[in-house]
Write a protein that holds these residues in place. Structure first.
Motif, mmCIF file in Angstrom:
data_model
loop_
_atom_site.group_PDB
_atom_site.id
_atom_site.type_symbol
_atom_site.label_atom_id
_atom_site.label_comp_id
_atom_site.label_asym_id
_atom_site.label_seq_id
_atom_site.Cartn_x
_atom_site.Cartn_y
_atom_site.Cartn_z
ATOM 1 N N LEU A 1 78.706 29.981 9.919
ATOM 2 C CA LEU A 1 78.601 31.082 10.350
ATOM 3 C C LEU A 1 77.727 32.154 10.034
ATOM 4 O O LEU A 1 77.773 32.343 8.495
ATOM 5 C CB LEU A 1 80.076 31.735 10.514
ATOM 6 N N LYS A 2 76.923 32.932 10.464
ATOM 7 C CA LYS A 2 76.096 33.871 10.004
ATOM 8 C C LYS A 2 76.689 35.114 9.550
ATOM 9 O O LYS A 2 76.532 35.900 8.351
ATOM 10 C CB LYS A 2 74.917 34.499 10.806
ATOM 11 N N GLU A 3 77.900 35.381 10.155
ATOM 12 C CA GLU A 3 78.750 36.604 9.883
ATOM 13 C C GLU A 3 80.111 36.218 10.241
ATOM 14 O O GLU A 3 80.450 35.327 10.882
ATOM 15 C CB GLU A 3 78.265 37.747 10.502
ATOM 16 N N ARG A 4 81.231 36.870 9.753
ATOM 17 C CA ARG A 4 82.551 36.769 10.122
ATOM 18 C C ARG A 4 82.826 36.873 11.674
ATOM 19 O O ARG A 4 82.006 37.766 12.215
ATOM 20 C CB ARG A 4 83.470 37.737 9.474
ATOM 21 N N LEU A 5 83.664 36.126 12.190
ATOM 22 C CA LEU A 5 83.972 36.311 13.561
ATOM 23 C C LEU A 5 85.262 36.636 13.633
ATOM 24 O O LEU A 5 86.351 35.977 13.194
ATOM 25 C CB LEU A 5 83.916 34.619 14.133
ATOM 26 N N GLU A 6 85.556 37.925 14.086
ATOM 27 C CA GLU A 6 86.972 38.555 14.005
ATOM 28 C C GLU A 6 87.455 38.377 15.340
ATOM 29 O O GLU A 6 86.675 38.967 16.545
ATOM 30 C CB GLU A 6 86.722 39.998 13.746
ATOM 31 N N LEU A 7 88.716 38.241 15.359
ATOM 32 C CA LEU A 7 89.383 37.908 16.918
ATOM 33 C C LEU A 7 90.623 38.545 16.981
ATOM 34 O O LEU A 7 91.150 38.958 15.938
ATOM 35 C CB LEU A 7 89.692 36.451 17.005
ATOM 36 N N ASN A 8 91.165 38.949 18.081
ATOM 37 C CA ASN A 8 92.243 39.333 18.485
ATOM 38 C C ASN A 8 93.303 38.398 19.003
ATOM 39 O O ASN A 8 92.932 38.010 20.001
ATOM 40 C CB ASN A 8 92.393 40.769 19.076
ATOM 41 N N LEU A 9 94.355 38.232 18.609
ATOM 42 C CA LEU A 9 95.381 37.286 19.252
ATOM 43 C C LEU A 9 95.962 37.893 20.614
ATOM 44 O O LEU A 9 96.628 39.086 20.443
ATOM 45 C CB LEU A 9 96.467 36.632 18.209
ATOM 46 N N ILE A 10 95.939 37.274 21.403
ATOM 47 C CA ILE A 10 96.183 37.565 22.904
ATOM 48 C C ILE A 10 97.733 37.160 22.966
ATOM 49 O O ILE A 10 98.494 37.751 23.401
ATOM 50 C CB ILE A 10 95.466 37.205 24.040
#
Length: 182
Positions: free
Chosen positions: A154-163
């Motif tokens: 990954l080039k940068e962090r992948l930030e996710l919200n849990l649904i």
């Protein structure tokens, strides 16, 4: 605007395929209600290898009616194949350049959501281009030790919200996230 949904099976140790491309570890429980997901989309994005393997797949003649209906449903969707090889195909539109621009154009069209089917290379490209809206990751109760990882370089962090999360009889746990980066 239509959403791009990555719906994908992964192993507990994060692989989408074994070291030789094997996916025999994938479980399809009847309580997963995959048909509901299929009803929510009208378009599928494939990489060329995945399309050649599954985009035109036909079950064997002795397959049961449920399997035949499943594949009829898959094949009723609009299909786009992202490939460096331009090709004419009556079952799909091939896209060989300007991926982000073409995806933006498709997303703006009226219709249901879009399933990013894969393969691994296409998924990585969509992650890098920040084109995925929803990650539906079904974690299977098996560790392979090696294979093709879902998240790699990954080039940068992948930030996710849990649904939401869903747990199935087989022990598969589905995690549904939306991208914070959008």
């Amino acid at each position: 605007m239509r959403k791009i949904i990555l719906d994908l099976a992964v192993t507990l140790d994060g692989f989408i395929e074994g070291p030789n491309g094997e996916t025999d570890w994938c479980i399809m429980d009847d309580d997963m209600n995959f048909n509901e997901f299929l009803d929510s989309i009208d378009t599928i994005f494939y990489g060329r290898v995945s399309y050649d393997s599954w985009g035109t797949y036909q079950p064997e003649e002795n397959a049961g009616p449920e399997e035949k209906e499943f594949w009829d449903t898959i094949h009723s969707k609009n299909k786009y194949v992202f490939s460096s090889q331009a090709r004419k195909d009556s079952g799909a539109v091939f896209v060989s350049s300007d991926i982000a621009e073409k995806v933006t154009e498709i997303r703006a069209q009226p219709g249901k959501d879009i399933w990013l089917y894969g393969g691994a290379g296409l998924i990585k490209t969509f992650i890098y281009l920040n084109l995925i809206d929803i990650y539906r990751i079904s974690v299977h109760p098996i560790a392979l030790g090696s294979g093709k990882p879902l998240f790699e370089n990954l080039k940068e962090r992948l930030e996710l919200n849990l649904i939401t999360t869903n747990t199935f009889r087989s022990g598969v746990v589905q995690l549904i996230y939306e991208s914070k980066n959008k």
